[in-house]
Design an enzyme around this catalytic site. Structure first.
Site, mmCIF file in Angstrom:
data_model
loop_
_atom_site.group_PDB
_atom_site.id
_atom_site.type_symbol
_atom_site.label_atom_id
_atom_site.label_comp_id
_atom_site.label_asym_id
_atom_site.label_seq_id
_atom_site.Cartn_x
_atom_site.Cartn_y
_atom_site.Cartn_z
ATOM 1 N N ALA A 1 -27.449 29.452 -14.363
ATOM 2 C CA ALA A 1 -28.089 30.272 -13.263
ATOM 3 C C ALA A 1 -27.620 31.606 -13.342
ATOM 4 O O ALA A 1 -26.537 31.918 -13.774
ATOM 5 C CB ALA A 1 -27.568 29.526 -12.042
ATOM 6 N N GLY B 1 -26.423 25.705 -15.300
ATOM 7 C CA GLY B 1 -27.735 25.083 -14.757
ATOM 8 C C GLY B 1 -28.687 25.228 -16.101
ATOM 9 O O GLY B 1 -29.836 24.502 -16.123
ATOM 10 N N GLU C 1 -28.056 21.771 -17.286
ATOM 11 C CA GLU C 1 -28.596 20.800 -16.143
ATOM 12 C C GLU C 1 -30.274 20.617 -16.416
ATOM 13 O O GLU C 1 -30.698 19.579 -16.482
ATOM 14 C CB GLU C 1 -28.363 21.297 -14.931
ATOM 15 C CG GLU C 1 -26.741 21.000 -14.470
ATOM 16 C CD GLU C 1 -26.599 21.872 -13.084
ATOM 17 O OE1 GLU C 1 -26.966 23.002 -12.787
ATOM 18 O OE2 GLU C 1 -25.981 21.090 -12.050
ATOM 19 N N GLU D 1 -19.352 25.785 -13.731
ATOM 20 C CA GLU D 1 -19.427 26.259 -12.367
ATOM 21 C C GLU D 1 -18.213 26.319 -11.887
ATOM 22 O O GLU D 1 -17.740 27.257 -11.015
ATOM 23 C CB GLU D 1 -20.489 25.446 -11.638
ATOM 24 C CG GLU D 1 -21.979 25.480 -11.944
ATOM 25 C CD GLU D 1 -22.437 24.699 -13.148
ATOM 26 O OE1 GLU D 1 -21.444 24.051 -13.917
ATOM 27 O OE2 GLU D 1 -23.550 24.419 -13.403
HETATM 28 N N1 3HC Z 1 -25.708 35.000 -14.814
HETATM 29 C C1 3HC Z 1 -25.885 36.719 -14.630
HETATM 30 N N2 3HC Z 1 -25.401 37.296 -15.557
HETATM 31 C C2 3HC Z 1 -24.632 36.625 -16.568
HETATM 32 C C3 3HC Z 1 -24.468 35.296 -16.864
HETATM 33 C C4 3HC Z 1 -25.018 34.600 -15.843
HETATM 34 N N3 3HC Z 1 -24.921 33.233 -15.579
HETATM 35 N N4 3HC Z 1 -23.991 35.138 -17.826
HETATM 36 C C5 3HC Z 1 -23.749 36.396 -18.432
HETATM 37 N N5 3HC Z 1 -24.081 37.264 -17.511
HETATM 38 C C6 3HC Z 1 -24.236 38.776 -17.922
HETATM 39 C C7 3HC Z 1 -22.861 39.524 -18.144
HETATM 40 O O1 3HC Z 1 -22.415 39.783 -16.664
HETATM 41 C C8 3HC Z 1 -23.054 40.718 -18.965
HETATM 42 O O2 3HC Z 1 -23.455 41.455 -18.278
HETATM 43 P P1 3HC Z 1 -23.147 43.199 -18.479
HETATM 44 O O3 3HC Z 1 -23.633 43.234 -19.856
HETATM 45 O O4 3HC Z 1 -24.128 43.808 -17.458
HETATM 46 O O5 3HC Z 1 -21.743 43.285 -18.294
HETATM 47 C C9 3HC Z 1 -23.982 40.056 -19.948
HETATM 48 O O6 3HC Z 1 -24.821 38.847 -19.349
HETATM 49 C C10 3HC Z 1 -23.478 39.556 -21.101
HETATM 50 O O7 3HC Z 1 -22.258 38.577 -20.735
HETATM 51 P P2 3HC Z 1 -20.989 38.510 -21.705
HETATM 52 O O8 3HC Z 1 -20.647 39.907 -21.664
HETATM 53 O O9 3HC Z 1 -20.121 37.621 -20.899
HETATM 54 O O10 3HC Z 1 -21.514 38.000 -23.050
HETATM 55 P P3 3HC Z 1 -20.873 37.023 -24.024
HETATM 56 O O11 3HC Z 1 -21.833 36.682 -25.412
HETATM 57 O O12 3HC Z 1 -19.381 37.353 -24.260
HETATM 58 O O13 3HC Z 1 -20.604 35.716 -23.080
HETATM 59 C C11 3HC Z 1 -21.477 33.865 -21.907
HETATM 60 C C12 3HC Z 1 -21.538 34.983 -22.837
HETATM 61 C C13 3HC Z 1 -20.379 32.569 -22.818
HETATM 62 C C14 3HC Z 1 -22.545 33.008 -21.430
HETATM 63 C C15 3HC Z 1 -20.477 34.289 -20.788
HETATM 64 O O14 3HC Z 1 -21.278 35.108 -20.152
HETATM 65 C C16 3HC Z 1 -20.296 33.049 -19.532
HETATM 66 O O15 3HC Z 1 -19.469 32.361 -19.864
HETATM 67 N N6 3HC Z 1 -21.462 33.292 -18.567
HETATM 68 C C17 3HC Z 1 -21.214 32.484 -17.325
HETATM 69 C C18 3HC Z 1 -21.864 31.274 -17.723
HETATM 70 C C19 3HC Z 1 -21.652 30.433 -16.268
HETATM 71 O O16 3HC Z 1 -20.595 30.379 -15.764
HETATM 72 N N7 3HC Z 1 -22.774 29.689 -16.168
HETATM 73 C C20 3HC Z 1 -22.839 28.919 -14.949
HETATM 74 C C21 3HC Z 1 -23.639 29.900 -13.807
HETATM 75 S S1 3HC Z 1 -23.672 28.983 -12.307
HETATM 76 C C22 3HC Z 1 -24.754 27.578 -12.365
HETATM 77 O O17 3HC Z 1 -25.319 27.640 -13.683
HETATM 78 C C23 3HC Z 1 -24.987 27.186 -11.204
HETATM 79 C C24 3HC Z 1 -25.831 25.852 -11.408
HETATM 80 O O18 3HC Z 1 -24.998 24.607 -11.330
HETATM 81 C C25 3HC Z 1 -26.952 25.577 -10.278
#
Ligand code: 3HC
Length: 697
Positions: free
Chosen positions: A64, A103, A106, A126
Site C-alpha cells: 500500500a 498490501g 495481500e 505493516e
Molecule cells: N509507499 C509509498 N512509497 C514507498 C513505499 C510504499 N509502500 N515503499 C517505498 N516507497 C518509496 C520510498 O519512500 C522511496 O521514495 P523516495 O525515493 O522519494 O525517497 C522510494 O519509494 C524507493 O524506496 P527505497 O529507497 O526504500 O527503495 P529500496 O529499493 O531500497 O527498498 C523496499 C524498497 C524494500 C520496498 C522499501 O522501500 C520498503 O521496505 N518499503 C516499505 C514496504 C512496506 O512497509 N509495505 C507495507 C505498506 S503498508 C500496507 O501495505 C498496508 C496494507 O496492509 C493495507
C-alpha cells in the site's frame, strides 16, 4: 486514465493486469481503482479465460502507498479490490518477482495461485509502520501457514525468502527467469487442468491458544501493533468474512494511533536525509579507503568499509599496535560471517582487501582518508598537514571528530575544499547513522561523494554544519545536563533512568554513562571548562564520582555498582556524593513524577534542536529526528523530538520552556524560531515539506 499506472495486455485468452507505477508500484487509491477497472474489463471480456497479475520494474510491489494512508478508506478500498479478485470466476494468478510486501502480498494472497521467481522476498511489514496487514493478510496467510508460522511473519514483519515461501505454501511454484512468462505458463496450466488453483478462504485454521498466549506475553513491550495483529490472527478461526471485518476494524484503529504516525515518520526520515542541495554534484570515484588510528573507532570504520566491499589501508602509527588493530578487524569480520552478514567468498575477499601498516606514506594511493585518532586539535591539525602532503590530488580528507572545529582542521591543509567531517557512531560497523559535517569550504562534490559512499555502506547519512557537537552530541549534552539538574533537585539515578526507559529509550542517561565510561565525558568537560559560561548551573556529581576512580562498568562502580558486568543497584558512594551536593547547594529537593522527568528531558532536546535549526546546522527538522532515531536510541515509534514537538503542539513546548525558565532562566530559553513558527502557525512538518522540495534535483 491520464497517467498509465495499470496496463491491460492480452496474450491469447489470458488477460494481464500489469502494475506500472515506478519506483515501487505502491498501491494508492489511483492504482486500486485502476486494478479494479482492469479486472472488471477482463471479467466482461468473453475472450479472456484467465487473468495474470504482474508488476513491471525491479519488483512486484512494495504494498500500500504509505504516502496515501489518509485515503485508505476511499472506495474502492484495498479489501474491495481483493474481494473482486478472490470472487473472480476466472482464475487469477499472481506472478511475484523481487519484492511483494504488505498490501502487495495481500493482493497476491487473494488470487487463486501464486508463482514466485528465484530471489523473491515476501513480507507483511505493516507492524514496522505501527499497523497490521489490513487487507486480508492476517486471515489468508494464517490459513496457508497455520498460526505458529504466521506470528513472526505478521507480528515481527519478518521477511520470507523464496524457498521458505514455497515450503510454507505461500507460492505454489518457484521458477527462474522472467516473472511475466512464468505467470503466463502457470495460467495456461491452470486453464488446461494440469495445475490446481483455488482460493485460500475455505481453509480451516487449527486453534493454537498456547502459542497465541505465549506471543501475547512476548509482545508486551509498549508497542500496540503486534498485539492488535495477534488479535487479528486469532480471528482467523472465524468464517472468512467475520475475520476480515475484525482485521479491518483493528487496522483502522491503528491508523489513528500516534505510534503509527511516529513509525511512518521514521520510515520517511530514513529516506529523506539523503535529499541534500549537493545531490546533483558529480561524485568522485572512491574505492580505496585509508583510515588513520587503530582504536575502537578506526577498527569499526575499517570493518564497515570492508563489509561494503571497499579496500582498506589502516594506519596505526604506534607500530606495536598494528597487529592488535588487524586482529580486531578480523574478529569483526569473523563475527559478520557467523551472523551471515557475509558469505564465505565475500569474507575471504574482505580479508584480502585489508592492509594494516604503521607508516602514513602508505596512504599516497587512497581515494578517501578518515582520521580516527584521539580528540586533540593539535594532533589532528598536525596529521592533516601530513595528509595534505602525502595524499594524491582529489583525495577526500575526512575527520571522525565528534566535537572539534572542522574549519580549523581544514585550514591546516592547502585543500580545505577536500576536507569534511564523517562522524561515525560506535560500533561503527553496526550503527547506521553517519553525520556528514560540511565545513565552510567543503566542495559540493565532496559532500555528494560522501553521501553516495554512505548509501553504499547502507548507512543513514545526515548533513550537519560545524559547531560543538554537531547535531547529535549537541542535543545529548543538553539531555544529560537536564538529567543532572533533575538529580540535584530530588529525582534519583534509577528513577530518572527508569522514567526514560519507560519512555522508550533502551537505557537511561546514567546507565548509558556507566556503559560508555565516565572518564570519556569527563575529558570533554575538562576541555570545555575554561569556556563554560559562569551563569551556567554546573552539576559536579559526575566529576566527583570520577575523582573516586569510578568510571562506570569498566571499574565496576559508577552511578551504579556492578558485579561481573551485572548492575546491582545505585552505587551508595555515588548517592552520598549527590546527597552532599544537594546540601552544599542548599537545594530544597522535591519529588518528580516519571512523566515530568521525561517531559523535561524531551523539552531540553527540542529546545536545543530548535537552536540547531535556527543556526542552519541541520537542514531540516527531519534530519534531527533521523540523528536521534538512528544514532541515539530515540524510540522509533515516537518519531523523534521534532515529530513529537508537532504532536504535542509548539505552543505547549513554548509554555513548558517558559515554566521551567522560572527556575533557571539561563538554561531554559525560548528559541527565536519557536516563537516565529508559532506566529506563522507553522509546524516542523511544514518546514520539512518546504526544505525537502528545495532539495529535489
Ligand atoms: N509507499 C509509498 N512509497 C514507498 C513505499 C510504499 N509502500 N515503499 C517505498 N516507497 C518509496 C520510498 O519512500 C522511496 O521514495 P523516495 O525515493 O522519494 O525517497 C522510494 O519509494 C524507493 O524506496 P527505497 O529507497 O526504500 O527503495 P529500496 O529499493 O531500497 O527498498 C523496499 C524498497 C524494500 C520496498 C522499501 O522501500 C520498503 O521496505 N518499503 C516499505 C514496504 C512496506 O512497509 N509495505 C507495507 C505498506 S503498508 C500496507 O501495505 C498496508 C496494507 O496492509 C493495507
Amino acid at each position: 486514465m491520464s497517467e498509465e499506472i495499470v496496463r491491460i495486455e492480452r496474450e491469447g485468452d489470458i488477460g494481464v493486469i500489469c502494475l506500472v507505477k515506478p519506483p515501487v508500484n505502491a498501491i494508492g487509491v489511483a492504482l486500486r481503482t485502476a486494478v479494479h477497472d482492469a479486472l472488471t474489463a477482463l471479467l466482461n471480456d468473453s475472450a479472456i479465460k484467465g487473468i495474470l497479475l504482474f508488476g513491471e520494474g525491479k519488483f512486484f510491489s512494495a504494498g500500500a502507498d504509505i504516502k496515501d494512508f489518509a485515503r485508505a478508506s476511499e472506495k474502492p478500498t484495498l479489501p474491495d479490490v481483493l474481494k473482486k479478485v478472490n470472487n473472480s470466476p476466472k482464475p487469477v494468478v499472481a506472478a511475484l518477482h523481487g519484492i511483494a510486501f504488505g498490501g502487495a502480498l495481500e493482493l497476491a494472497l487473494a488470487a487463486h495461485l501464486r508463482v514466485g521467481i528465484d530471489g523473491l522476498r515476501v513480507a507483511l511489514p505493516e507492524v514496522k509502520l505501527g499497523l497490521l496487514p489490513g487487507a486480508g493478510g492476517t486471515q489468508r496467510l494464517t490459513r496457508l501457514t497455520g498460526i505458529a508460522a504466521a506470528i513472526p511473519i505478521i507480528c515481527n514483519g519478518r521477511e520470507v525468502s523464496a524457498t521458505e515461501a514455497m515450503e510454507l505454501g505461500i507460492v505454489s511454484r518457484l521458477e527462474a527467469g522472467a516473472a511475466r512468462d512464468a505467470g503466463l505458463r502457470a495460467v495456461r496450466d491452470v486453464l488446461n487442468g494440469t495445475l490446481k488453483a483455488s482460493a485460500t478462504d475455505d481453509l480451516v485454521v487449527m486453534p493454537e491458544p498456547e502459542v497465541i498466549n505465549a506471543a501475547r506475553e512476548k509482545f508486551k513491550n509498549g508497542l500496540n501493533a503486534p498485539l492488535r495483529a495477534l488479535d487479528a490472527i486469532e480471528a482467523s478461526r472465524l468464517p472468512i468474512d467475520e475475520g476480515l471485518a475484525k482485521e479491518r476494524a483493528l487496522f483502522m484503529e491503528l491508523m489513528h494511533d500516534p505510534q503509527r504516525e511516529g513509525l511512518v515518520h521514521a520510515f520517511f526520515a530514513e529516506r529523506a536525509t539523503s535529499k541534500i542541495p549537493e545531490q546533483g554534484a558529480v561524485k568522485r570515484d572512491v574505492r580505496h579507503i585509508g583510515i588513520v588510528g587503530g582504536g575502537t573507532m578506526g577498527v569499526g570504520i575499517a570493518t564497515a568499509f570492508l563489509l561494503a566491499g571497499f579496500s582498506v589501508t589502516l594506519i596505526e602509527m604506534q607500530a606495536d599496535r598494528v597487529a592488535a588493530a588487524q586482529d580486531a578487524i578480523e574478529k569483526n569480520l569473523a563475527g559478520a560471517l557467523k551472523r551471515a552478514k557475509l558469505n564465505k567468498e565475500s569474507h575471504a575477499k574482505a580479508l584480502s582487501a585489508l592492509t594494516c601498516e604503521a607508516k602514513l606514506a602508505e596512504l599516497s594511493k587512497v581515494d578517501l582518508v578518515i582520521e580516527a585518532i584521539f580528540e586533540d586539535m593539535e594532533a589532528k591539525t598536525g596529521l592533516f598537514k601530513q595528509l595534505d602532503e602525502i595524499c594524491k590530488p582529489k583525495t577526500v580528507l575526512a575527520t571522525n571528530t565528534s566535537y572539534l572545529d572542522i574549519n580549523q582542521i581544514a585550514a591546516a591543509t592547502n585543500r580545505p575544499k577536500d576536507v569534511i567531517g564523517l562522524h561515525f557512531f560506535s560500533p561503527a560497523h553496526i550503527m547506521r547513522l553517519l553525520e556528514v559535517v560540511v565545513a565552510d569550504e567543503t566542495a559540493p562534490e565532496v559532500v555528494a561523494t560522501c553521501f553516495e559512499l554512505a548509501k553504499s555502506m547502507r548507512k543513514i547519512p545526515v548533513r550537519a554544519g560545524v559547531c560543538d557537537g554537531f547535531i547529535g552530541n549537541r542535543i545529548l549534552m543538553q539531555y544529560r545536563k537536564v538529567s543532572e539538574y533533575l538529580l540535584l533537585d530530588g529525582a534519583e539515578f534509577d528513577q530518572i533512568d527508569n522514567a526514560l526507559q519507560n519512555f522508550g529509550f533502551a537505557m537511561g542517561p546514567f546507565a548509558v554513562g556507566d556503559l560508555a565510561g565516565l572518564d570519556i565525558a569527563r575529558a570533554t568537560r575538562d576541555r570545555k571548562a575554561a569556556t563554560r559560561p559562569p551563569e551556567e548551573r554546573y552539576c559536579r556529581v559526575a566529576d566527583l564520582i570520577c575523582d573516586q576512580g569510578w568510571f562506570g562498568r569498566k571499574t565496576s562502580q559508577g552511578y551504579y555498582r556492578y558485579e561481573e558486568g551485572k548492575p546491582l543497584g545505585v552505587n551508595p558512594g555515588a548517592q552520598k556524593i549527590v546527597d552532599a551536593e544537594r546540601i552544599a547547594a542548599r537545594i530544597d529537593t522535591r519529588n518528580f513524577s516519571d512523566s515530568e522527568i521525561a517531559e523535561r528531558c524531551l523539552t531540553a532536546m527540542m529546545m536545543e534542536a530548535c537552536k540547531i535549526l535556527e543556526e542552519g546546522v541541520a537542514l531540516r527538522p527531519v534530519d534531527i529526528d533521523a540523528v536521534e532515531l538512528f544514532g541515539y536510541g530515540f524510540p522509533r515509534h515516537r518519531g523523534g523530538p521534532m515529530h513529537m514537538a508537532d504532536q504535542i503542539g509548539l505552543k505547549t513546548v513554548l509554555s513548558r520552556i517558559e515554566t521551567y525558565a522560572k527556575e533557571d532562566s539561563f538554561f531554559w530559553q525560548v528559541p527565536k524560531i519557536l516563537r516565529e513558527m508559532i506566529a506563522r502557525k507553522q509546524s516542523f512538518s511544514d518546514l520539512n515539506e518546504m526544505t525537502l522540495k528545495g532539495c529535489h534535483t
